[in-house]
Design an enzyme around this catalytic site. Structure first.
Site, PDB file in Angstrom:
ATOM      1  CB  CYS A  60     -60.699  -7.502  88.070  1.00 51.51           C
ATOM      2  SG  CYS A  60     -61.966  -8.320  87.108  1.00 51.51           S
ATOM      3  CG  HIS A  73     -62.556  -4.427  90.207  1.00 50.68           C
ATOM      4  ND1 HIS A  73     -62.827  -4.045  88.913  1.00 50.68           N
ATOM      5  CD2 HIS A  73     -62.919  -5.735  90.296  1.00 50.68           C
ATOM      6  CE1 HIS A  73     -63.316  -5.081  88.253  1.00 50.68           C
ATOM      7  NE2 HIS A  73     -63.382  -6.111  89.072  1.00 50.68           N
ATOM      8  CG  ASN A 123     -66.225  -7.039  86.764  1.00 58.56           C
ATOM      9  OD1 ASN A 123     -65.284  -6.353  86.341  1.00 58.56           O
ATOM     10  ND2 ASN A 123     -66.037  -8.106  87.511  1.00 58.56           N
TER      11      ASN A 123
HETATM   12  N1  ACO Z   1     -80.212 -14.949  87.351  1.00 62.35           N
HETATM   13  C1  ACO Z   1     -80.993 -15.677  88.166  1.00 62.35           C
HETATM   14  N2  ACO Z   1     -80.507 -16.653  88.969  1.00 62.35           N
HETATM   15  C2  ACO Z   1     -79.196 -16.896  88.924  1.00 62.35           C
HETATM   16  C3  ACO Z   1     -78.329 -16.172  88.103  1.00 62.35           C
HETATM   17  C4  ACO Z   1     -78.875 -15.169  87.294  1.00 62.35           C
HETATM   18  N3  ACO Z   1     -78.138 -14.420  86.468  1.00 62.35           N
HETATM   19  N4  ACO Z   1     -77.082 -16.638  88.291  1.00 62.35           N
HETATM   20  C5  ACO Z   1     -77.153 -17.615  89.196  1.00 62.35           C
HETATM   21  N5  ACO Z   1     -78.437 -17.786  89.595  1.00 62.35           N
HETATM   22  C6  ACO Z   1     -78.962 -18.709  90.565  1.00 62.35           C
HETATM   23  C7  ACO Z   1     -78.053 -19.900  90.776  1.00 62.35           C
HETATM   24  O1  ACO Z   1     -78.281 -20.887  89.794  1.00 62.35           O
HETATM   25  C8  ACO Z   1     -78.456 -20.356  92.156  1.00 62.35           C
HETATM   26  O2  ACO Z   1     -79.640 -21.109  92.054  1.00 62.35           O
HETATM   27  P1  ACO Z   1     -79.856 -22.446  92.945  1.00 62.35           P
HETATM   28  O3  ACO Z   1     -79.824 -21.957  94.352  1.00 62.35           O
HETATM   29  O4  ACO Z   1     -81.171 -22.924  92.476  1.00 62.35           O
HETATM   30  O5  ACO Z   1     -78.690 -23.314  92.595  1.00 62.35           O
HETATM   31  C9  ACO Z   1     -78.812 -19.061  92.881  1.00 62.35           C
HETATM   32  O6  ACO Z   1     -79.020 -18.077  91.834  1.00 62.35           O
HETATM   33  C10 ACO Z   1     -77.712 -18.569  93.805  1.00 62.35           C
HETATM   34  O7  ACO Z   1     -76.447 -18.639  93.105  1.00 62.35           O
HETATM   35  P2  ACO Z   1     -75.107 -18.202  93.790  1.00 62.35           P
HETATM   36  O8  ACO Z   1     -74.008 -18.398  92.820  1.00 62.35           O
HETATM   37  O9  ACO Z   1     -74.990 -18.843  95.122  1.00 62.35           O
HETATM   38  O10 ACO Z   1     -75.404 -16.658  93.988  1.00 62.35           O
HETATM   39  P3  ACO Z   1     -74.583 -15.611  94.815  1.00 62.35           P
HETATM   40  O11 ACO Z   1     -75.435 -15.008  95.848  1.00 62.35           O
HETATM   41  O12 ACO Z   1     -73.255 -16.139  95.227  1.00 62.35           O
HETATM   42  O13 ACO Z   1     -74.342 -14.469  93.723  1.00 62.35           O
HETATM   43  C11 ACO Z   1     -72.587 -13.710  92.299  1.00 62.35           C
HETATM   44  C12 ACO Z   1     -73.624 -14.773  92.564  1.00 62.35           C
HETATM   45  C13 ACO Z   1     -73.297 -12.403  92.062  1.00 62.35           C
HETATM   46  C14 ACO Z   1     -71.771 -14.107  91.089  1.00 62.35           C
HETATM   47  C15 ACO Z   1     -71.678 -13.571  93.543  1.00 62.35           C
HETATM   48  O14 ACO Z   1     -71.221 -14.818  93.940  1.00 62.35           O
HETATM   49  C16 ACO Z   1     -70.516 -12.678  93.284  1.00 62.35           C
HETATM   50  O15 ACO Z   1     -70.656 -11.502  93.056  1.00 62.35           O
HETATM   51  N6  ACO Z   1     -69.297 -13.228  93.375  1.00 62.35           N
HETATM   52  C17 ACO Z   1     -68.093 -12.452  93.130  1.00 62.35           C
HETATM   53  C18 ACO Z   1     -67.909 -12.337  91.657  1.00 62.35           C
HETATM   54  C19 ACO Z   1     -66.895 -11.330  91.327  1.00 62.35           C
HETATM   55  O16 ACO Z   1     -66.707 -10.358  92.008  1.00 62.35           O
HETATM   56  N7  ACO Z   1     -66.270 -11.578  90.234  1.00 62.35           N
HETATM   57  C20 ACO Z   1     -65.391 -10.663  89.689  1.00 62.35           C
HETATM   58  C21 ACO Z   1     -64.019 -10.809  90.160  1.00 62.35           C
HETATM   59  S1  ACO Z   1     -63.123  -9.803  89.184  1.00 62.35           S
HETATM   60  C22 ACO Z   1     -62.447 -10.623  87.840  1.00 62.35           C
HETATM   61  O17 ACO Z   1     -61.283 -10.872  87.898  1.00 62.35           O
HETATM   62  C23 ACO Z   1     -63.238 -10.977  86.628  1.00 62.35           C
END
Ligand code: ACO
Length: 323
Positions: A113, A250, A280
């Site tokens: 990214c 980004h 993304n």
């Molecule tokens: N729909 C519904 N529920 C979901 C989904 C979904 N798509 N995905 C995960 N869940 C559930 C999980 O299973 C979990 O359930 P549980 O509590 O029963 O176990 C719950 O939602 C919470 O999951 P978390 O992973 O803790 O959710 P979080 O609030 O952390 O959000 C997210 C997840 C959006 C991925 C966040 O962590 C994030 O944005 N992280 C940064 C990611 C990022 O920026 N990545 C790109 C970097 S750039 C690159 O190089 C590719």
């Protein structure tokens, strides 16, 4: 002093839009969950015949047209991508050929990214070093092809697309008031590999693999790393958040964007956000966002614009430029 000045910009998106409602049919998720956690409402997904090279070529042509240049005017093509058409040759060379360009050089850079930040930094070094006069810098991705479409924790987050800029050597006084790239900052730390990676590759599994991410872990590091390279850019140029006209981050997650802006004291009215419409798109996200904001007249010539990204590796970096 020679500066790398933005002379043109352009972008290209796949034809097909996939909304969060459509994602609900593929995996156990909801529009509400995706919007609340990420700000994403839709993404573009490449169809048959649409590849990183075809999207990159279209973005490059748009940037050349806006710059009123042709491929004959370009010395170097740098493509930021983690989703190349082939393991080799470099997709940049494929784009070079598609543009009918058989002079100069073309190569890919891979920093996930942060790829566009790495590519602009490399182009700027070539230009300031006198090795190239005009560089086509492209960010193009087809992340849909490395997603595990049964994994709801990752497949809802990413999209496909491409953006490009033309950087041109221009003689300036070299002050902060002059146009062009003022400073660039790059960082990486491979200790974080397991938090965001693709579980395949030519030298390990002999397969392309799928994206794996510990989202919460990535999130935990993102704001601190972004702040680090932004503060370094301010320090190098003696500028502050108050001097900025636009922050073009980004586009991974609305909460990361808002959190970083808040920590740095940058008002949200000065932040370009496209994650809602593009998702993304990795290395394509910044040039896609630049294209949106410069096309609709928000970013104007002479504006101070800060680009930043953080991604797999981890890699992170910033570019401060006067548009
Ligand atoms: N729909 C519904 N529920 C979901 C989904 C979904 N798509 N995905 C995960 N869940 C559930 C999980 O299973 C979990 O359930 P549980 O509590 O029963 O176990 C719950 O939602 C919470 O999951 P978390 O992973 O803790 O959710 P979080 O609030 O952390 O959000 C997210 C997840 C959006 C991925 C966040 O962590 C994030 O944005 N992280 C940064 C990611 C990022 O920026 N990545 C790109 C970097 S750039 C690159 O190089 C590719």
């Amino acid at each position: 002093m020679i500066r790398s000045v933005v002379r043109g910009f352009g972008a290209s998106l796949p034809k097909r839009v996939v909304t969060n409602r459509e994602m609900e049919e593929k995996v156990d998720t909801s529009d509400e969950w995706i919007v609340q956690r990420t700000g994403i409402r839709q993404r573009y997904i490449a169809g048959e015949g649409e590849t990183t090279a075809s999207l990159g070529e279209a973005a490059a042509r748009a940037a050349l047209e806006r710059a009123k240049l042709t491929p004959a005017d370009i010395d170097l093509i740098i493509l930021a991508t983690s989703t190349p058409d082939n393991t080799f040759p470099a997709t940049a060379v494929n784009i070079q050929n598609r543009l009918g360009m058989h002079h100069g050089a073309a190569f890919d850079v891979q920093a996930v990214c942060s790829g566009f930040i790495y590519a602009v930094t490399t182009a700027d070094a070539y230009i300031r070093g006198g090795l190239a006069r005009r560089v086509l810098v492209i960010g193009a991705e087809t992340f849909s092809r490395i997603l595990d479409w049964s994994d709801r924790t990752t497949c809802v987050l990413f999209g496909d697309g491409a953006g490009a800029i033309v950087l041109e050597a221009q003689e300036t006084e070299g002050t902060n008031a002059d146009r062009g790239v003022l400073t660039t900052k790059l960082r990486s730390d491979g200790a974080h590999k397991e938090k965001l990676y693709v579980d395949g590759g030519p030298s390990t599994t002999g397969t392309v693999g799928h994206l794996k991410m510990e989202g919460r872990e990535v999130f935990k590091h993102a704001v601190g790393m972004i702040t680090d390279v932004i503060e370094a850019a301010f320090e190098a140029t003696g500028t502050t958040a108050d001097d900025l006209d636009w922050l073009v981050p980004h586009q991974a997650n609305r909460r990361i964007i808002d959190g970083s802006a808040k920590k740095l004291g940058i008002p949200l009215e000065k932040v370009v956000v496209t994650v809602d419409i593009h998702g993304n798109t990795s290395a394509a996200s910044i040039p896609l966002a630049l294209n949106e904001a410069a096309s609709d007249g928000r970013i104007k010539e002479g504006d101070l614009v800060l680009l930043e990204a953080m991604g797999g590796g981890f890699t992170w970096g910033s570019v401060l430029l006067r548009w």
